[in-house]
Scaffold this motif. Structure first.
Motif, short mmCIF file in Angstrom:
data_model
loop_
_atom_site.label_atom_id
_atom_site.label_comp_id
_atom_site.label_asym_id
_atom_site.label_seq_id
_atom_site.Cartn_x
_atom_site.Cartn_y
_atom_site.Cartn_z
N ILE A 194 0.92 -1.24 0.00
CA ILE A 194 -0.15 0.12 0.00
C ILE A 194 0.85 1.19 -0.06
O ILE A 194 0.50 2.52 -0.80
N GLU A 195 1.94 1.39 0.87
CA GLU A 195 2.84 2.47 0.94
C GLU A 195 3.80 2.41 -0.50
O GLU A 195 3.85 3.75 -1.11
N LYS A 196 4.00 1.42 -1.17
CA LYS A 196 4.89 1.48 -2.31
C LYS A 196 3.97 2.17 -3.52
O LYS A 196 4.64 2.97 -4.22
N TYR A 197 2.64 1.99 -3.36
CA TYR A 197 1.79 2.66 -4.26
C TYR A 197 0.93 3.84 -3.81
O TYR A 197 0.24 4.46 -4.39
N ALA A 198 1.62 4.46 -2.79
CA ALA A 198 1.28 5.56 -2.02
C ALA A 198 -0.50 5.59 -2.10
O ALA A 198 -1.17 6.62 -2.47
N LEU A 199 -1.04 4.60 -1.50
CA LEU A 199 -2.35 4.39 -1.35
C LEU A 199 -2.83 4.49 0.22
O LEU A 199 -4.06 4.45 0.28
N GLN A 200 -2.06 5.12 1.02
CA GLN A 200 -2.18 5.22 2.38
C GLN A 200 -3.59 6.03 2.89
O GLN A 200 -4.47 5.74 3.64
N ASP A 201 -3.47 7.08 2.11
CA ASP A 201 -4.80 8.26 1.98
C ASP A 201 -5.83 7.79 1.11
O ASP A 201 -6.80 8.49 1.29
N ARG A 202 -5.75 6.91 0.30
CA ARG A 202 -6.78 6.57 -0.47
C ARG A 202 -7.70 5.28 -0.51
O ARG A 202 -8.76 5.22 -0.91
N ILE A 203 -7.33 4.27 0.42
CA ILE A 203 -7.65 3.25 0.79
C ILE A 203 -9.07 3.46 1.81
O ILE A 203 -8.95 4.12 2.40
N PRO A 204 -9.86 2.64 1.75
CA PRO A 204 -11.06 2.96 2.72
C PRO A 204 -10.68 3.00 4.02
O PRO A 204 -9.71 2.08 4.35
N GLY A 205 -11.12 3.58 5.11
CA GLY A 205 -11.02 3.64 6.37
C GLY A 205 -10.78 2.33 6.94
O GLY A 205 -9.95 2.10 7.87
N ALA A 206 -11.85 1.60 7.00
CA ALA A 206 -11.84 0.32 7.66
C ALA A 206 -10.76 -0.62 7.09
O ALA A 206 -10.16 -1.40 7.86
N VAL A 207 -10.27 -0.43 5.92
CA VAL A 207 -9.04 -1.09 5.12
C VAL A 207 -7.82 -0.80 5.97
O VAL A 207 -6.86 -1.35 6.47
N ARG A 208 -7.80 0.52 6.04
CA ARG A 208 -6.51 1.30 7.03
C ARG A 208 -6.58 0.48 8.58
O ARG A 208 -5.76 0.40 9.02
N GLN A 209 -7.86 0.71 9.02
CA GLN A 209 -7.97 0.38 10.28
C GLN A 209 -7.57 -1.21 10.53
O GLN A 209 -6.78 -1.39 11.49
N ARG A 210 -7.82 -1.83 9.80
CA ARG A 210 -7.73 -3.32 10.08
C ARG A 210 -5.84 -3.54 9.73
O ARG A 210 -5.64 -4.32 10.40
N MET A 211 -5.48 -2.77 8.59
CA MET A 211 -4.28 -3.22 8.58
C MET A 211 -3.35 -2.32 9.62
O MET A 211 -2.30 -3.36 10.12
N GLU A 212 -3.65 -1.58 10.19
CA GLU A 212 -3.11 -0.82 11.35
C GLU A 212 -3.04 -1.60 12.69
O GLU A 212 -1.94 -2.03 13.33
N ALA A 213 -4.26 -2.33 12.87
CA ALA A 213 -4.34 -3.44 13.92
C ALA A 213 -3.66 -4.54 13.57
O ALA A 213 -3.01 -4.91 14.74
N GLY A 214 -3.42 -5.13 12.46
CA GLY A 214 -2.69 -6.20 12.06
C GLY A 214 -1.11 -5.84 12.35
O GLY A 214 -0.32 -6.87 13.23
#
Length: 241
Positions: A194-214
């Motif tokens: 996700i960082e490689k393609y600079a999508l951190q601020d473009r992915i849905p909030g729930a996706v980011r939430q799960r990734m960060e929890a992981g």
């Protein structure tokens, strides 16, 4: 009374039930062959297949759903497949049929992600030109069934996965996103994509939430090579490109 597959023999009288699960565009025809082999020995089964990709089955239920774009019917079928797998015991034999299209036909987003949010993340990765291995690393960590998690649900039941491979080189963890194979990827690697393609601020909030929890270790990783859930699992390639 013995089923031979790959390097193993399965004395069929040993099992209380034979359960058949699976997904893919060819899975209905695979199930048709399995019914010819095993007949009434099959206690129950459920297959997610593409709309109109059917076969005449007597003991295994076919559930039609969307491909290549997953739909709500696919989620419902995947939920039921996961539920059946989780009810299997050490006395049951679970046979899993996987063919091309299984990734889309076995959609079970992990909480708190919805199907629409998982689709949005996948579309962003596709638009960026991410490789299939990169996309799968992300998808497996947004799923409750892929990346070896179907095998974990079925444990301690013995699992025989029969795979028609549409992937060059036949990597078990890539075919159908590897529902019965150890997952080599991690939350860290998925987030790196996700960082490689600079999508951190473009992915849905729930996706980011799960990734960060992981990343924080608050969510179980997908099962890896050596995990106890794979002790009674055999993955067999029955056909390949």
């Amino acid at each position: 009374n013995v089923l031979r597959a790959g390097s193993r023999r399965y004395p069929l009288d040993r099992y209380r039930r034979i359960i058949v699960l699976g997904a893919g565009k060819a899975s209905a025809r695979m199930a048709e062959t399995l019914e010819r082999l095993l007949g009434r020995r099959i206690a129950l089964g459920l297959i997610n297949t593409k709309y109109e990709h059917l076969a005449r089955l007597k003991r295994i239920e076919l559930h039609e759903c969307g491909h290549p774009v997953p739909d709500a019917a696919g989620v419902e079928g995947a939920r039921r497949i996961a539920e059946i797998a989780s009810q299997a015991t050490a006395e049951d034999l679970v046979i899993v049929l996987i063919s091309g299209g299984a990734s889309a036909l076995l959609p079970l987003p992990a909480e708190p992600v919805t199907l629409e949010e998982k689709q949005a993340a996948t579309k962003l990765l596709l638009a960026c030109g991410a490789a299939i291995q990169e996309i799968n690393a992300v998808r497996k960590h947004l799923s409750a069934i892929k990346g070896g998690q179907l095998a974990r649900l079925a444990a301690p039941a013995p699992v025989l996965a029969l795979m028609l491979s549409d992937v060059i080189g036949d990597p078990l963890d890539v075919i159908g996103s590897g529902p019965t194979a150890p997952d080599a990827s991690t939350f860290g690697q998925a987030w790196a994509v996700i960082e490689k393609y600079a999508l951190q601020d473009r992915i849905p909030g729930a996706v980011r939430q799960r990734m960060e929890a992981g990343l924080r270790g608050e969510i179980d990783e997908t099962p890896k090579c050596g995990d106890a859930c794979f002790e009674r699992v055999q993955n067999v390639i029955v056909g390949s490109n």
